[in-house]
Design an enzyme around this catalytic site. Structure first.
Site, PDB file in Angstrom:
ATOM      1  N   ASP A  78       0.886  -1.159   0.000  1.00  0.00           N
ATOM      2  CA  ASP A  78       0.000   0.000   0.000  1.00  0.00           C
ATOM      3  C   ASP A  78       0.927   1.212   0.000  1.00  0.00           C
ATOM      4  O   ASP A  78       1.654   1.435   0.959  1.00  0.00           O
ATOM      5  CB  ASP A  78      -0.896  -0.002   1.234  1.00  0.00           C
ATOM      6  N   ASP A 134       0.584   4.598   0.022  1.00  0.00           N
ATOM      7  CA  ASP A 134       0.376   5.796   0.840  1.00  0.00           C
ATOM      8  C   ASP A 134       0.800   5.573   2.285  1.00  0.00           C
ATOM      9  O   ASP A 134       0.217   4.754   3.000  1.00  0.00           O
ATOM     10  CB  ASP A 134      -1.102   6.214   0.811  1.00  0.00           C
ATOM     11  N   GLY A 192      -6.320   4.354   4.066  1.00  0.00           N
ATOM     12  CA  GLY A 192      -6.438   3.110   3.321  1.00  0.00           C
ATOM     13  C   GLY A 192      -7.772   2.899   2.636  1.00  0.00           C
ATOM     14  O   GLY A 192      -7.924   1.986   1.837  1.00  0.00           O
ATOM     15  N   ARG A 207     -11.754   7.586  -0.829  1.00  0.00           N
ATOM     16  CA  ARG A 207     -12.053   8.894  -0.248  1.00  0.00           C
ATOM     17  C   ARG A 207     -13.478   9.018   0.284  1.00  0.00           C
ATOM     18  O   ARG A 207     -13.697   9.437   1.416  1.00  0.00           O
ATOM     19  CB  ARG A 207     -11.799   9.947  -1.335  1.00  0.00           C
TER      20      ARG A 207
END
Length: 243
Positions: free
Chosen positions: A17, A19, A60, A63
């Site tokens: 992941d 970010d 995670g 949005r």
């Protein structure tokens, strides 16, 4: 305590992941969410907590799911609105739009850094024959990874734009990391995932991945938990799949 090991004799791919795990964006995401949510919460509830609220309800997740989850945690709702809502609209789409504009403004102004330990781990994995994938819930995930200068370290990248086109559900559903593994041509039982959110760890468990690695302070449900990716030890080389 034993060393945290990625054993490539049984693992052929690792999906990250991106970010907050590879790119140093979690703080920027959290700050943007705080700015947006605090305006909405004024007179309704306590301010957004950039550590607890961000990690538990937003990080995670896609949005709009993050907006819904966080507001629900405060016993609040907002009208769904429409995808074309502007950043001033007090709707789920409007709040999400406001956050995305603010975050991307930060990216354009200040750029994006990659964590050195993550870059070193990606190089080590690839040098030992492992395939590497990235996933991001953000619609701009590919743009952010490119801005950080690490796109070339991934054999595939699945971001929020891909998820929208393919109608893939967001985490904690495992659809995104499963799609990355599919593109890499390595089954989940031979793929590890590296996550920094509770939703991501849950997705890794649900997806039947060989190993779920979590970055602190996340740890519950993970097969390995480390404070920094530099703690991980890579052993062996990738063995070819049986015909």
């Amino acid at each position: 305590m034993s060393e945290p090991v990625i054993d490539l004799s049984g693992i052929g791919a690792v999906v990250f992941d991106t970010d907050g795990t590879v790119t140093d964006t979690a703080r920027g995401h959290a700050a943007a969410w705080k700015h947006v949510f605090d305006g909405f919460l004024r007179g309704r509830s306590a301010p957004f907590d950039v550590r607890e609220d961000y990690l538990r309800y937003v990080h995670g997740r896609p949005r709009l799911d993050g907006v819904r989850e966080f507001l629900a945690s405060r016993g609040l709702t907002a009208p769904e609105g429409e995808p074309g809502d502007g950043p001033d609209a007090p709707t789920v789409h409007g709040l999400g739009r406001a956050k995305e504009l603010l975050f991307m403004e930060q990216v354009e102004r200040h750029g994006v850094a990659a964590f050195p330990a993550a870059v070193a781990l990606l190089h080590e994995l690839r040098n030992r024959g492992a395939r590497t994938g990235g996933v991001s819930a953000s619609l701009h995930g590919r743009r952010v990874v490119t801005a950080a200068g690490v796109l070339h370290l991934f054999d595939t990248l699945v971001d929020g734009g891909d998820a929208a086109l393919m109608n893939l559900p967001g985490k904690p559903d495992p659809a995104l990391p499963l799609e990355a593994a599919r593109r890499l041509g390595v089954p989940p039982v031979r793929t590890a995932v590296v996550e920094s959110s509770p939703a991501g760890v849950e997705a890794g468990r649900k997806g039947g991945f060989a190993l779920v690695i979590a970055l602190a302070p996340v740890s519950e449900g993970a097969g390995l938990a480390v404070r920094d990716l530099g703690e991980l030890v890579v052993r062996g080389r990738v063995l070819p799949l049986s015909p």
